[in-house]
Scaffold this active site. Structure first.
Site, PDB file in Angstrom:
ATOM      1  N   HIS A  82       0.850  -1.194   0.000  1.00  0.00           N
ATOM      2  CA  HIS A  82       0.000   0.000   0.000  1.00  0.00           C
ATOM      3  C   HIS A  82       0.881   1.238   0.000  1.00  0.00           C
ATOM      4  O   HIS A  82       1.845   1.319   0.754  1.00  0.00           O
ATOM      5  CB  HIS A  82      -0.901   0.026   1.235  1.00  0.00           C
ATOM      6  CG  HIS A  82      -1.732   1.270   1.304  1.00  0.00           C
ATOM      7  ND1 HIS A  82      -2.905   1.400   0.597  1.00  0.00           N
ATOM      8  CD2 HIS A  82      -1.544   2.429   1.956  1.00  0.00           C
ATOM      9  CE1 HIS A  82      -3.408   2.610   0.814  1.00  0.00           C
ATOM     10  NE2 HIS A  82      -2.603   3.251   1.641  1.00  0.00           N
ATOM     11  N   ASP A 161     -15.394   3.085   7.614  1.00  0.00           N
ATOM     12  CA  ASP A 161     -14.295   4.003   7.308  1.00  0.00           C
ATOM     13  C   ASP A 161     -14.744   5.058   6.306  1.00  0.00           C
ATOM     14  O   ASP A 161     -14.412   6.236   6.441  1.00  0.00           O
ATOM     15  CB  ASP A 161     -13.085   3.226   6.765  1.00  0.00           C
ATOM     16  CG  ASP A 161     -12.009   4.176   6.253  1.00  0.00           C
ATOM     17  OD1 ASP A 161     -11.485   4.957   7.076  1.00  0.00           O
ATOM     18  OD2 ASP A 161     -11.722   4.170   5.052  1.00  0.00           O
ATOM     19  N   ARG A 168     -14.741  13.162   8.970  1.00  0.00           N
ATOM     20  CA  ARG A 168     -13.470  13.772   9.406  1.00  0.00           C
ATOM     21  C   ARG A 168     -13.072  14.915   8.494  1.00  0.00           C
ATOM     22  O   ARG A 168     -12.527  15.925   8.939  1.00  0.00           O
ATOM     23  CB  ARG A 168     -12.357  12.705   9.423  1.00  0.00           C
ATOM     24  CG  ARG A 168     -12.473  11.726  10.588  1.00  0.00           C
ATOM     25  CD  ARG A 168     -11.602  10.503  10.371  1.00  0.00           C
ATOM     26  NE  ARG A 168     -10.228  10.849  10.109  1.00  0.00           N
ATOM     27  CZ  ARG A 168      -9.379  10.115   9.379  1.00  0.00           C
ATOM     28  NH1 ARG A 168      -9.759   8.969   8.855  1.00  0.00           N
ATOM     29  NH2 ARG A 168      -8.152  10.513   9.195  1.00  0.00           N
ATOM     30  N   SER A 183      -7.676   3.853   9.530  1.00  0.00           N
ATOM     31  CA  SER A 183      -8.426   3.945   8.277  1.00  0.00           C
ATOM     32  C   SER A 183      -7.709   3.145   7.175  1.00  0.00           C
ATOM     33  O   SER A 183      -8.314   2.305   6.498  1.00  0.00           O
ATOM     34  CB  SER A 183      -8.538   5.430   7.898  1.00  0.00           C
ATOM     35  OG  SER A 183      -8.894   5.603   6.559  1.00  0.00           O
ATOM     36  N   LYS A 187      -8.679  -1.092   5.562  1.00  0.00           N
ATOM     37  CA  LYS A 187      -8.902  -1.492   4.165  1.00  0.00           C
ATOM     38  C   LYS A 187      -7.964  -2.632   3.769  1.00  0.00           C
ATOM     39  O   LYS A 187      -8.344  -3.534   3.028  1.00  0.00           O
ATOM     40  CB  LYS A 187      -8.706  -0.278   3.238  1.00  0.00           C
ATOM     41  CG  LYS A 187      -9.895   0.696   3.358  1.00  0.00           C
ATOM     42  CD  LYS A 187      -9.691   1.988   2.627  1.00  0.00           C
ATOM     43  CE  LYS A 187      -8.953   2.975   3.473  1.00  0.00           C
ATOM     44  NZ  LYS A 187      -9.231   4.383   3.299  1.00  0.00           N
TER      45      LYS A 187
HETATM   46  N1  URA Z   1      -6.014   7.779   3.511  1.00  0.00           N
HETATM   47  C1  URA Z   1      -6.935   6.982   4.079  1.00  0.00           C
HETATM   48  O1  URA Z   1      -7.296   5.951   3.510  1.00  0.00           O
HETATM   49  N2  URA Z   1      -7.422   7.341   5.279  1.00  0.00           N
HETATM   50  C2  URA Z   1      -7.043   8.442   5.941  1.00  0.00           C
HETATM   51  O2  URA Z   1      -7.532   8.694   7.014  1.00  0.00           O
HETATM   52  C3  URA Z   1      -6.101   9.272   5.330  1.00  0.00           C
HETATM   53  C4  URA Z   1      -5.598   8.909   4.108  1.00  0.00           C
END
Ligand code: URA
Length: 433
Positions: A82, A161, A168, A183, A187
């Site tokens: 990632h 999320d 947010r 977050s 994923k």
């Molecule tokens: N990328 C994400 O997937 N989540 C965040 O909170 C910030 C950047």
């Protein structure tokens, strides 16, 4: 349990239990907990932070809030990579076939781009016929057969999320290490990987501009992954300029192909070899990271990595002849040079500005609904540390319109030219285990 009591507990700096965090995330996902209470909770986390246990509970609760991909039908250790996002980051397109060619199963779920950073799916779709909408069963079958397949992200991955990130964004709580780390990791966990290699970018074009912040985020994610039983490590890499030379979908695919052929920019090759050796080692396909790197270098020089790319493209209905004939990729009508206005040395190239300039040409989406032009983009001709004379070409715009003065101005503004010599930037700052 009452949400108001849990907000109060976090506000006062106390640690929440797994049951309490599960209650909050499931209640928020199904609509029982309203946005105003969740906003207060996010702000309490922003100021009070979370313990390592709370971060792991939050990550898991969000991972379990929607679909989870079961990769147990694929043989071997599934390692995911990632990147926290950057401009010109075509790493996945080169790295996935590279590590697959030495036996690492890569079951990759990728997204589309929004704003100035491109998405892997968009880039792959610049190959004629390439299909990312394949059913799960076929996806798993392809990974078992060819060691590599890429699908588009399912709509119902980590809905908690998605909802919380949106909240947010409008409550000034994006920039919180426990919230960002959970977050991203939620994923990755929902996507089914056994092991995770993170590429955390740092610098002017990165989400985290300062090295210390990037390090803190990397450490937080590595800790969450390891606490949840996924072997996780991070590499902190530079984003004080775009990665490689090309920015734009088809242009980046061409550069990734060049890299697998043993050509292409040094920084892209080095980043792929660094991330790739950790992936190969975590997947137990090498005895050490150094051994893994040697295997990857051999896969490039023998042509094995390029063959894996061809097989991968054909298996997803794409035209594999683009690998030997990259001119078959979509090409823009005009190539327009951007000339330097002064003598000096390239001190930095603000990556966001180059990304935005490419977006103005049509390479990126301003909104989720925008159409993109896969052929357009920018190829940099000068990178950090290089000297430049007034009138020399800094970059070439690949455009489908002739009136590109705004884009030229943006590219010139992105380049910072210093009168004094500038050292080449560091590419890899640190590895976090
Ligand atoms: N990328 C994400 O997937 N989540 C965040 O909170 C910030 C950047």
């Amino acid at each position: 349990m009452r949400m108001v009591d849990l907000i109060e507990k976090k506000r006062d700096g106390l640690a929440l239990t797994k049951e309490e965090i599960d209650f909050i995330i499931s209640g928020y996902t199904n609509g029982d907990i309203p946005d105003y209470q969740m906003s207060a909770f996010a702000m309490a986390i922003f100021f009070q932070d979370m313990t390592a246990d709370e971060r792991a509970y939050l990550t898991m609760a969000m991972a379990e809030s929607g679909d989870q991909i079961d990769l147990s039908g694929i043989e071997g250790v599934k390692v995911d990579k990632h990147s926290t996002g950057g401009v010109g980051d075509k790493t996945t397109i080169a790295l996935a076939p590279l590590v697959a060619s030495v036996g690492v199963p890569v079951a990759k779920m990728s997204g589309r781009g929004l704003g100035h950073t491109g998405g892997t799916i968009d880039k792959l779709e610049s190959i004629a016929g390439f299909n990312v909408e394949i059913p799960t069963e076929r996806f798993l079958e392809l990974v078992n057969k060819n060691k590599l397949a890429v699908v588009g992200q399912t709509a119902n991955l980590t809905p908690a999320d998605k909802k919380l990130y949106g909240l947010r964004d409008v409550t000034a709580t994006v920039n919180s290490i426990p919230l960002i780390a959970s977050s991203i990791m939620s994923k990755k966990i929902a996507s089914g990987a056994n092991a995770i290699v993170l590429d955390v970018k740092t610098g002017s074009g990165a989400f985290m501009k300062e090295l210390e912040q990037s390090k803190e985020l990397a450490e937080a994610m590595v800790e969450i992954g390891n606490n949840l039983g996924r072997q996780t490590m991070a590499v902190i890499s530079d984003m004080n300029q775009p990665l490689g030379w090309a920015v734009g979908n088809a242009l980046e695919v061409k550069e990734a192909i060049d890299m697998l052929r043993g050509e292409g920019p040094d920084d892209l090759r080095e980043l792929c070899l660094t991330l790739g050796s950790h992936m190969v080692f975590l997947a137990k396909q090498a005895t050490s990271v150094a051994d893994a790197r040697q295997k990857l270098e051999e896969a490039i020089s023998s042509g094995k990595a390029l063959d894996t790319l061809k097989t991968f493209i054909s298996a997803q209905n794409g035209d594999p002849s683009v690998v030997d004939n990259p001119q078959l990729l979509p090409t823009a009508q005009f190539q327009i040079e951007v000339k330097a206005e002064e003598n000096g040395h390239v001190a930095s190239i603000v990556a966001d500005r180059i990304g935005t300039a490419a977006m103005v040409l049509g390479a990126g989406r301003a909104t989720k609904e925008s159409d993109i032009d896969l052929s357009v983009g920018i190829v940099l001709k000068k990178k950090m540390g290089e000297s430049v004379q007034a009138g020399e070409t800094l970059a070439i715009l690949h455009a489908n319109k002739e009136d590109v003065q705004e884009v030229i101005d943006r590219v010139i503004k992105a380049y910072h030219i210093s009168p004094d010599p500038v050292a080449k930037p560091t590419l890899i700052y640190e590895e976090i285990h």
